[in-house]
Design a protein around this motif. Sequence first.
Motif, PDB file in Angstrom:
ATOM      1  N   THR A 218      67.411 -41.365 109.432  1.00 17.64           N
ATOM      2  CA  THR A 218      68.146 -42.309 110.276  1.00 17.64           C
ATOM      3  C   THR A 218      68.522 -43.551 109.484  1.00 17.64           C
ATOM      4  OG1 THR A 218      66.108 -43.339 111.072  1.00 17.64           O
ATOM      5  CG2 THR A 218      66.996 -41.489 112.354  1.00 17.64           C
ATOM      6  N   ARG A 219      69.579 -44.195 109.951  1.00 23.18           N
ATOM      7  CA  ARG A 219      70.066 -45.396 109.275  1.00 23.18           C
ATOM      8  C   ARG A 219      70.786 -46.275 110.279  1.00 23.18           C
ATOM      9  NH1 ARG A 219      73.509 -45.696 103.694  1.00 23.18           N
ATOM     10  NH2 ARG A 219      74.342 -47.812 103.916  1.00 23.18           N
ATOM     11  N   ILE A 220      70.508 -47.588 110.226  1.00 18.07           N
ATOM     12  CA  ILE A 220      71.274 -48.559 111.012  1.00 18.07           C
ATOM     13  C   ILE A 220      72.142 -49.332 110.026  1.00 18.07           C
ATOM     14  CG2 ILE A 220      71.176 -50.557 112.527  1.00 18.07           C
ATOM     15  CD1 ILE A 220      68.528 -49.556 113.584  1.00 18.07           C
ATOM     16  N   ASP A 221      73.439 -49.290 110.259  1.00 15.44           N
ATOM     17  CA  ASP A 221      74.407 -49.849 109.314  1.00 15.44           C
ATOM     18  C   ASP A 221      75.120 -51.038 109.947  1.00 15.44           C
ATOM     19  OD1 ASP A 221      76.789 -50.153 107.563  1.00 15.44           O
ATOM     20  OD2 ASP A 221      76.053 -48.275 106.693  1.00 15.44           O
ATOM     21  N   GLN A 222      75.215 -52.148 109.213  1.00 17.42           N
ATOM     22  CA  GLN A 222      75.830 -53.359 109.746  1.00 17.42           C
ATOM     23  C   GLN A 222      77.355 -53.375 109.613  1.00 17.42           C
ATOM     24  OE1 GLN A 222      73.225 -56.268 107.555  1.00 17.42           O
ATOM     25  NE2 GLN A 222      73.060 -57.184 109.583  1.00 17.42           N
ATOM     26  N   ARG A 223      77.907 -52.393 108.921  1.00 14.98           N
ATOM     27  CA  ARG A 223      79.359 -52.346 108.769  1.00 14.98           C
ATOM     28  C   ARG A 223      80.014 -51.872 110.067  1.00 14.98           C
ATOM     29  NH1 ARG A 223      79.540 -48.741 103.373  1.00 14.98           N
ATOM     30  NH2 ARG A 223      77.802 -47.785 104.521  1.00 14.98           N
ATOM     31  N   PRO A 224      81.282 -52.177 110.281  1.00  7.04           N
ATOM     32  CA  PRO A 224      81.992 -51.634 111.445  1.00  7.04           C
ATOM     33  C   PRO A 224      81.929 -50.114 111.442  1.00  7.04           C
ATOM     34  CG  PRO A 224      83.292 -53.350 110.376  1.00  7.04           C
ATOM     35  CD  PRO A 224      82.131 -53.078 109.476  1.00  7.04           C
ATOM     36  N   PRO A 225      81.898 -49.482 112.623  1.00  2.62           N
ATOM     37  CA  PRO A 225      81.736 -48.020 112.696  1.00  2.62           C
ATOM     38  C   PRO A 225      82.717 -47.248 111.833  1.00  2.62           C
ATOM     39  CG  PRO A 225      81.559 -48.992 114.873  1.00  2.62           C
ATOM     40  CD  PRO A 225      81.963 -50.098 113.951  1.00  2.62           C
ATOM     41  N   ALA A 226      84.002 -47.603 111.883  1.00  2.00           N
ATOM     42  CA  ALA A 226      85.003 -46.859 111.120  1.00  2.00           C
ATOM     43  C   ALA A 226      84.717 -46.918 109.626  1.00  2.00           C
ATOM     44  CB  ALA A 226      86.394 -47.415 111.418  1.00  2.00           C
ATOM     45  N   ARG A 227      84.354 -48.114 109.127  1.00  2.00           N
ATOM     46  CA  ARG A 227      84.107 -48.268 107.692  1.00  2.00           C
ATOM     47  C   ARG A 227      82.821 -47.556 107.275  1.00  2.00           C
ATOM     48  NH1 ARG A 227      83.775 -54.279 105.726  1.00  2.00           N
ATOM     49  NH2 ARG A 227      85.789 -54.273 106.816  1.00  2.00           N
ATOM     50  N   ALA A 228      81.781 -47.669 108.094  1.00  2.00           N
ATOM     51  CA  ALA A 228      80.502 -47.054 107.754  1.00  2.00           C
ATOM     52  C   ALA A 228      80.615 -45.535 107.699  1.00  2.00           C
ATOM     53  CB  ALA A 228      79.442 -47.469 108.772  1.00  2.00           C
ATOM     54  N   LEU A 229      81.225 -44.933 108.719  1.00  2.00           N
ATOM     55  CA  LEU A 229      81.328 -43.476 108.761  1.00  2.00           C
ATOM     56  C   LEU A 229      82.223 -42.946 107.655  1.00  2.00           C
ATOM     57  CD1 LEU A 229      81.535 -42.733 112.591  1.00  2.00           C
ATOM     58  CD2 LEU A 229      79.635 -42.283 111.038  1.00  2.00           C
ATOM     59  N   ALA A 230      83.324 -43.636 107.392  1.00  2.00           N
ATOM     60  CA  ALA A 230      84.232 -43.185 106.339  1.00  2.00           C
ATOM     61  C   ALA A 230      83.543 -43.210 104.981  1.00  2.00           C
ATOM     62  CB  ALA A 230      85.489 -44.046 106.316  1.00  2.00           C
ATOM     63  N   ALA A 231      82.698 -44.225 104.740  1.00  2.00           N
ATOM     64  CA  ALA A 231      81.996 -44.334 103.468  1.00  2.00           C
ATOM     65  C   ALA A 231      80.915 -43.269 103.327  1.00  2.00           C
ATOM     66  CB  ALA A 231      81.389 -45.726 103.327  1.00  2.00           C
ATOM     67  N   LEU A 232      80.148 -43.047 104.392  1.00  2.00           N
ATOM     68  CA  LEU A 232      79.047 -42.090 104.338  1.00  2.00           C
ATOM     69  C   LEU A 232      79.519 -40.639 104.400  1.00  2.00           C
ATOM     70  CD1 LEU A 232      76.601 -43.957 106.743  1.00  2.00           C
ATOM     71  CD2 LEU A 232      76.438 -43.818 104.251  1.00  2.00           C
ATOM     72  N   ALA A 233      80.712 -40.424 104.898  1.00  2.00           N
ATOM     73  CA  ALA A 233      81.207 -39.058 105.078  1.00  2.00           C
ATOM     74  C   ALA A 233      81.387 -38.322 103.765  1.00  2.00           C
ATOM     75  CB  ALA A 233      82.530 -39.075 105.840  1.00  2.00           C
ATOM     76  N   THR A 234      81.626 -39.047 102.683  1.00  2.00           N
ATOM     77  CA  THR A 234      81.919 -38.395 101.411  1.00  2.00           C
ATOM     78  C   THR A 234      80.742 -37.578 100.883  1.00  2.00           C
ATOM     79  OG1 THR A 234      81.276 -40.417 100.233  1.00  2.00           O
ATOM     80  CG2 THR A 234      83.608 -40.138 100.769  1.00  2.00           C
ATOM     81  N   ASP A 235      79.537 -37.872 101.343  1.00  2.00           N
ATOM     82  CA  ASP A 235      78.352 -37.132 100.900  1.00  2.00           C
ATOM     83  C   ASP A 235      77.912 -36.074 101.918  1.00  2.00           C
ATOM     84  OD1 ASP A 235      78.115 -38.547  98.531  1.00  2.00           O
ATOM     85  OD2 ASP A 235      76.895 -40.113  99.448  1.00  2.00           O
ATOM     86  N   SER A 236      78.757 -35.743 102.864  1.00  2.00           N
ATOM     87  CA  SER A 236      78.354 -34.851 103.956  1.00  2.00           C
ATOM     88  C   SER A 236      79.174 -33.567 103.967  1.00  2.00           C
ATOM     89  CB  SER A 236      78.515 -35.562 105.302  1.00  2.00           C
ATOM     90  OG  SER A 236      77.821 -36.797 105.303  1.00  2.00           O
ATOM     91  N   ALA A 237      78.538 -32.489 104.402  1.00  2.00           N
ATOM     92  CA  ALA A 237      79.244 -31.220 104.576  1.00  2.00           C
ATOM     93  C   ALA A 237      80.043 -31.232 105.868  1.00  2.00           C
ATOM     94  CB  ALA A 237      78.252 -30.063 104.584  1.00  2.00           C
TER      95      ALA A 237
END
Length: 272
Positions: A218-237
């Motif tokens: 789990t992770r709580i991210d302080q970035r806006p949802p769109a920016r956080a998900l777009a950044a983390l998505a690159t490491d996901s299947a």
Amino acid sequence: MRTEDPGRPVATGYDGSAAAEAALRWAVREAQLRYAPLVVYHAWQVPIPGFLDDPVAVAAVRQSAELILRHGVELAKDMAGRLVVRPRLERGTAAGALLTDAGAAQLVVLGTRGVNGGHGRPKLGSTAVYVSSHAPGPVIVVGPGAAPPRQVVLLGVGEEPGAKAVAFAFEEACLRRCELHVVRTCAEDEDTWRETGRRFQRLLAPWLERYPQVQVRTRIDQRPPARALAALATDSALVVVGEPAAPSLGSATQAVLYGTGQPVAVVHGTGR
């Protein structure tokens, strides 16, 4: 793990494009994991209005569509010989064809854009946008050549996370025997941050109990949802995002769909 209703099919569209072939491969794997049949859709329509009443032109377009669909079905069978594959030819738009029986399918898988997608255009075609906005069940949008570096399912949750999206993400991680990373965005003060963390853990508790075999981070991210998900998505299947109800595509969902090359699952609904 088998799904609760293995008789419901996985549906996909095929038009011969690279994105459609990538989606077909993904759909085959989903059907295998779920012990479900696969339905391959192809839509056709006469491109020039003046030929709508010309039986020769109509027959020629339909015959070409049948050949494309046959190739897609044969390709699916070559990928998994014992998989039950059913063809479905529909006259009309690709989006209309995929939504015809979308409520009866466990899952709809489609490519980011079809054969008409060209250079300089958005990565996401109109069919992908419309189907992911309007389908009542989960929709996975797959781009050509997507090659995730790690087998991780990423789930993004917001203020009111949909139970259906959470359930789908846990099921995908379980079926694929991979990690599930859950991110909750929160750009608020420290006290609210602590309360967000407590609510976050309460949200996940019943799912952790139901799926003990799934390793969850789990992770709580302080970035806006769109920016956080777009950044983390690159490491996901696979990235899973929830939407309250169809038809809708929120800003975070659109950012992930347009901004990453990874497959994205859009799941509508907040109920069980």
